[in-house]
Design an enzyme around this catalytic site. Structure first.
Site, PDB file in Angstrom:
ATOM      1  N   GLU A 127       4.352  10.372   5.005  1.00  0.00           N
ATOM      2  CA  GLU A 127       3.752  11.162   4.703  1.00  0.00           C
ATOM      3  C   GLU A 127       2.866   9.508   3.516  1.00  0.00           C
ATOM      4  OE1 GLU A 127       3.186  15.113   3.175  1.00  0.00           O
ATOM      5  OE2 GLU A 127       4.925  14.833   2.713  1.00  0.00           O
ATOM      6  N   GLU A 128       1.699   9.835   3.171  1.00  0.00           N
ATOM      7  CA  GLU A 128       0.714   8.616   2.640  1.00  0.00           C
ATOM      8  C   GLU A 128       0.954   9.498   1.235  1.00  0.00           C
ATOM      9  OE1 GLU A 128      -1.153  10.076   0.414  1.00  0.00           O
ATOM     10  OE2 GLU A 128      -0.744  11.537   1.052  1.00  0.00           O
ATOM     11  N   SER A 129       1.832  10.462   0.627  1.00  0.00           N
ATOM     12  CA  SER A 129       2.366   9.979  -0.984  1.00  0.00           C
ATOM     13  C   SER A 129       3.436   9.645  -1.206  1.00  0.00           C
ATOM     14  CB  SER A 129       2.126  11.143  -0.933  1.00  0.00           C
ATOM     15  OG  SER A 129       3.374  12.502  -0.629  1.00  0.00           O
ATOM     16  N   THR A 184       2.771  23.245  -1.802  1.00  0.00           N
ATOM     17  CA  THR A 184       3.638  22.694  -1.608  1.00  0.00           C
ATOM     18  C   THR A 184       5.233  22.310  -1.086  1.00  0.00           C
ATOM     19  OG1 THR A 184       1.288  20.788  -2.097  1.00  0.00           O
ATOM     20  CG2 THR A 184       2.732  20.199  -0.081  1.00  0.00           C
ATOM     21  N   ARG A 224      -7.935  15.537  -4.017  1.00  0.00           N
ATOM     22  CA  ARG A 224      -7.589  14.543  -2.861  1.00  0.00           C
ATOM     23  C   ARG A 224      -8.403  14.589  -2.106  1.00  0.00           C
ATOM     24  NH1 ARG A 224      -2.881  14.164  -5.668  1.00  0.00           N
ATOM     25  NH2 ARG A 224      -0.875  15.722  -5.400  1.00  0.00           N
ATOM     26  N   LYS A 227      12.771  25.464  -5.535  1.00  0.00           N
ATOM     27  CA  LYS A 227      12.535  25.077  -4.268  1.00  0.00           C
ATOM     28  C   LYS A 227      13.604  25.869  -3.431  1.00  0.00           C
ATOM     29  CE  LYS A 227      11.800  21.236  -1.944  1.00  0.00           C
ATOM     30  NZ  LYS A 227      11.971  20.201  -1.520  1.00  0.00           N
ATOM     31  N   THR A 245       0.234  18.903   5.249  1.00  0.00           N
ATOM     32  CA  THR A 245       0.690  18.601   4.111  1.00  0.00           C
ATOM     33  C   THR A 245       1.657  18.830   3.798  1.00  0.00           C
ATOM     34  OG1 THR A 245      -0.887  17.171   3.062  1.00  0.00           O
ATOM     35  CG2 THR A 245       0.808  17.589   1.538  1.00  0.00           C
ATOM     36  N   SER A 304       9.505  17.032  -9.206  1.00  0.00           N
ATOM     37  CA  SER A 304       9.787  15.824  -8.155  1.00  0.00           C
ATOM     38  C   SER A 304       8.695  14.987  -9.415  1.00  0.00           C
ATOM     39  CB  SER A 304       8.918  16.124  -7.173  1.00  0.00           C
ATOM     40  OG  SER A 304       8.643  15.354  -6.690  1.00  0.00           O
ATOM     41  N   HIS A 305       7.418  14.776  -9.140  1.00  0.00           N
ATOM     42  CA  HIS A 305       7.392  13.310  -9.544  1.00  0.00           C
ATOM     43  C   HIS A 305       6.569  13.387 -10.621  1.00  0.00           C
ATOM     44  CE1 HIS A 305       4.422  14.811  -6.864  1.00  0.00           C
ATOM     45  NE2 HIS A 305       3.120  14.591  -7.595  1.00  0.00           N
ATOM     46  N   ASP A 357      11.088   8.310  -6.614  1.00  0.00           N
ATOM     47  CA  ASP A 357      10.788   9.644  -7.925  1.00  0.00           C
ATOM     48  C   ASP A 357      11.335  10.598  -8.717  1.00  0.00           C
ATOM     49  OD1 ASP A 357      11.266  10.899  -6.171  1.00  0.00           O
ATOM     50  OD2 ASP A 357       9.121  12.641  -6.235  1.00  0.00           O
ATOM     51  N   LYS A 402      12.282  14.074   2.602  1.00  0.00           N
ATOM     52  CA  LYS A 402      11.750  12.854   2.820  1.00  0.00           C
ATOM     53  C   LYS A 402      12.990  11.621   2.005  1.00  0.00           C
ATOM     54  CE  LYS A 402       8.225  13.570  -0.377  1.00  0.00           C
ATOM     55  NZ  LYS A 402       7.526  14.784  -0.779  1.00  0.00           N
ATOM     56  N   ASP A 432      13.012  11.616  -3.395  1.00  0.00           N
ATOM     57  CA  ASP A 432      12.447  11.421  -2.305  1.00  0.00           C
ATOM     58  C   ASP A 432      11.778  10.782  -1.760  1.00  0.00           C
ATOM     59  OD1 ASP A 432      10.272  13.519  -3.695  1.00  0.00           O
ATOM     60  OD2 ASP A 432      10.944  14.683  -2.368  1.00  0.00           O
ATOM     61  N   ARG A 433      10.633   9.720  -2.949  1.00  0.00           N
ATOM     62  CA  ARG A 433       9.384   9.182  -2.908  1.00  0.00           C
ATOM     63  C   ARG A 433      10.246   8.205  -2.589  1.00  0.00           C
ATOM     64  NH1 ARG A 433       4.165  11.367  -4.870  1.00  0.00           N
ATOM     65  NH2 ARG A 433       4.278  13.926  -4.475  1.00  0.00           N
ATOM     66  N   ASP A 458      12.963  13.420  -8.368  1.00  0.00           N
ATOM     67  CA  ASP A 458      14.093  13.753  -6.921  1.00  0.00           C
ATOM     68  C   ASP A 458      14.846  13.374  -6.307  1.00  0.00           C
ATOM     69  OD1 ASP A 458      11.509  14.455  -5.956  1.00  0.00           O
ATOM     70  OD2 ASP A 458      12.366  16.118  -5.559  1.00  0.00           O
ATOM     71  N   ARG A 517       6.481  25.118  -8.964  1.00  0.00           N
ATOM     72  CA  ARG A 517       6.335  24.339 -10.323  1.00  0.00           C
ATOM     73  C   ARG A 517       5.679  24.773 -11.497  1.00  0.00           C
ATOM     74  NH1 ARG A 517       5.832  19.004  -6.919  1.00  0.00           N
ATOM     75  NH2 ARG A 517       7.854  18.708  -5.649  1.00  0.00           N
TER      76      ARG A 517
END
Ligand code: VG1
Ligand code: CO
Length: 543
Positions: free
Chosen positions: A363-365, A18, A496, A126, A344, A113-114, A277, A376, A281-282, A279, A22
């Protein structure tokens, strides 16, 4: 200094997910593993000779080692310059901003990320393109194809660069500029939001806490929230990025940011809490007595966008990932602007943003952002909320409940089943896919299936098609469940389940979320056989 050509053999497991490649650190640390992937990125690009590449990461374990390799390989590939965040640090949105601001050719962002960090935890690479956003599938597919045939890579034998000293150096003919990772980003935020109003709010006693979770946003939040907006020192917690995030998951949700959440919910705790998070972005936003779901956050930011100076003239449209709740759709409808539903992953928003079709995406995440960058942006969302609170002079709780009263409430929850056996998860999905056509008309208690499909996205800008992006089961009355497998995990599979129900009646807006969704949750198990296939009685994480 010489450029060496090193013989190598392909690794078969370098498919970007996504958001990039990773893997666990020991996988990345195999001889030639990171080099193969970086060379495959370069081999999939054209026209970068003499151009600028931005490099930075979230500071996790192995960050500095891979940055040194990437710099030496960029020199060997013919880049004219690399811009690297001091200490190897760049949050994902800050990297996106630097790529855009300095017209770089692209960037390499090192992050998982997270996901947790450390010698046996996760690492990631990335590639972002010149618009500052994640490479679209066309490029990630080309990179993956190249990883399967690569037989050599090129690297300079120059000495390591001092990543901690701001300034310029040279590796062969290539300029290496070590830049302040925070300055440009903080300036951008100050342009977009009403800093004087937020400063006055905080000076008036409104208490803000930000939990940076020992990850990348610490230095950004200290500069912006404490220095520029005047929150007392210590308002930013866990503000020093650590290679192992202090042993925690740098994941801003009700499980991993529980301490901050509990603090805000306590009687004499802060008025407003936020977390971000690994990195950066969340984001997670919490007001006293009110956790804001990411889907609601997107809708409320969009509905109140003109309160922020950067969006005062209105927004062009909204985009959300398919599993994200439809709360934002109602705002778009009311504003009379476009609404787009994408698969997603942030890479699908890039074209819509570049074409000017949308301004705000989410996004919902726990991801929200806008056309200010092409990722984001966690702190951006936090500042947007502070701007809204400062302008409306209402609490987060009042803003959210008034929004529901006006638009109705989309009860929403995601259930994650982590590290499930991969074969079991794939079996669940393929059995479900096969029975989609037979589902319409079947009933589960009071619920009747209206339609069922596997989401496919037709990009309205470049006409590319992305299939199999998540199974949707829609019920009469507008409720739905969505199932998909995660593309960011590094062990086994993560299933999920996304559950959503719309409730118009304000007298029914105060039901506990899991209770409000109980019939849909049991229908999901009846339809997909989640317990049977995963062998799990309950999800690992509920958000
Ligand atoms: C998850 C989220 C997705 C997000 C992606 C990257 O992907 O669901 O919405 O874009 O992580 O976020 P998946 O495939 O695991 O569901 V980040 O902050 O980890 O770069
Ligand atoms: Co992230």
């Amino acid at each position: 200094m010489t450029i060496n050509t090193v013989q190598t053999t392909p690794f078969q497991d370098q498919k970007p997910g996504t958001s990039g490649l990773r893997k666990k650190v020991p996988v990345f640390a195999q001889e030639n593993y990171a080099e193969n992937f970086i060379q495959s990125i370069f081999d999939s690009l054209e026209g970068f000779e003499g151009q600028t590449l931005v490099i930075g990461g979230d500071g996790r374990y192995y960050n500095r080692e891979v940055i040194q390799k990437a710099i030496k390989m960029a020199a060997a590939a013919g880049f004219g310059k690399v811009m690297v965040g001091q200490g190897g640090i760049l949050s994902t949105p800050a990297a996106s901003n630097i790529i855009r601001k300095y017209n770089a050719f692209g960037g390499i962002v090192l992050s998982a990320s997270h996901n947790p960090g450390g010698p046996n935890e996760d690492f990631g690479i990335k590639y972002n393109i010149g618009n500052g956003g994640p490479a679209p599938e066309k490029i990630t597919d080309a990179i993956f194809a190249r990883t399967k045939t690569i037989d050599s890579y090129r690297i300079s034998d120059a000495a390591d660069v001092d990543l901690d000293a701001i300034g310029t150096a040279k590796v062969d003919d290539m300029v290496v500029e070590i830049v302040d990772p925070v300055a440009d980003y903080a300036t951008l935020m100050e342009e977009l939001f009403d800093f004087p109003a937020i400063r006055a709010l905080i000076a008036g006693g409104f208490k803000v806490v930000v939990d940076s979770m020992s990850a990348v946003t610490g230095p950004y939040a200290v500069e912006i929230i404490e220095k520029r907006l005047g929150a007392p020192a210590g308002s930013v917690r866990n503000s020093v990025p650590l290679p192992d995030f202090g042993g925690h998951h740098p994941d801003p949700n009700l499980v991993h940011a529980k301490e901050m959440y509990d603090d805000v919910m306590s009687a004499d705790g802060p008025d407003f809490g936020a977390a971000s998070d690994g990195d950066g972005d969340r984001n997670m936003v919490v007001g006293k007595g009110m956790f804001v779901t990411p889907s609601d956050s997107l809708a409320i930011i969009a509905a109140n966008a003109t309160l922020a100076p950067g969006y005062a003239s209105g927004i062009a449209g909204i985009a959300r990932s398919m599993p994200t709740s439809a709360a934002a759709d109602r705002v778009a409808e009311k504003l009379g602007i476009g609404m787009f539903e994408t698969p997603t992953g942030w890479k699908f928003f890039g074209n819509l943003l570049d074409a000017g079709k949308v301004t705000i995406c989410g996004e919902e995440s726990f991801g929200t952002g806008s056309n200010h960058v092409r990722e984001k942006d966690g702190l951006w969302a936090v500042l947007f909320w502070l701007n809204i609170v400062a302008s409306r002079k209402e609490s987060v709780k009042d803003i959210v409940t008034r929004h529901w009263a006006e638009y109705g409430r989309n009860y929403y929850s995601r259930h994650d089943y982590e590290e499930v056996d991969s074969d079991a998860a794939n079996t669940l999905v393929s059995i479900l896919r096969e029975k989609l056509a037979t589902l319409p008309g079947t009933t589960y208690g009071a619920l009747k299936v209206k339609a069922a499909d596997d989401f496919a996205y037709n990009d309205p800008v470049d006409q590319s098609v992305s299939k199999n992006q998540g199974i949707r089961i829609l019920f009469e009355g507008g409720s739905r469940i969505v199932l998909r497998l995660s593309g960011t995990g590094t062990a086994g599979a993560t299933l999920r389940l996304y559950v959503e129900r719309y409730e118009k009646d304000p007298s029914r807006h105060n039901i506990e979320t899991q209770e409000a969704l109980a019939d849909l949750i049991s229908a999901a198990d009846a339809i997909a056989g989640i317990k049977k296939h995963t062998g799990r009685d309950a999800p690992t994480v509920i958000t």
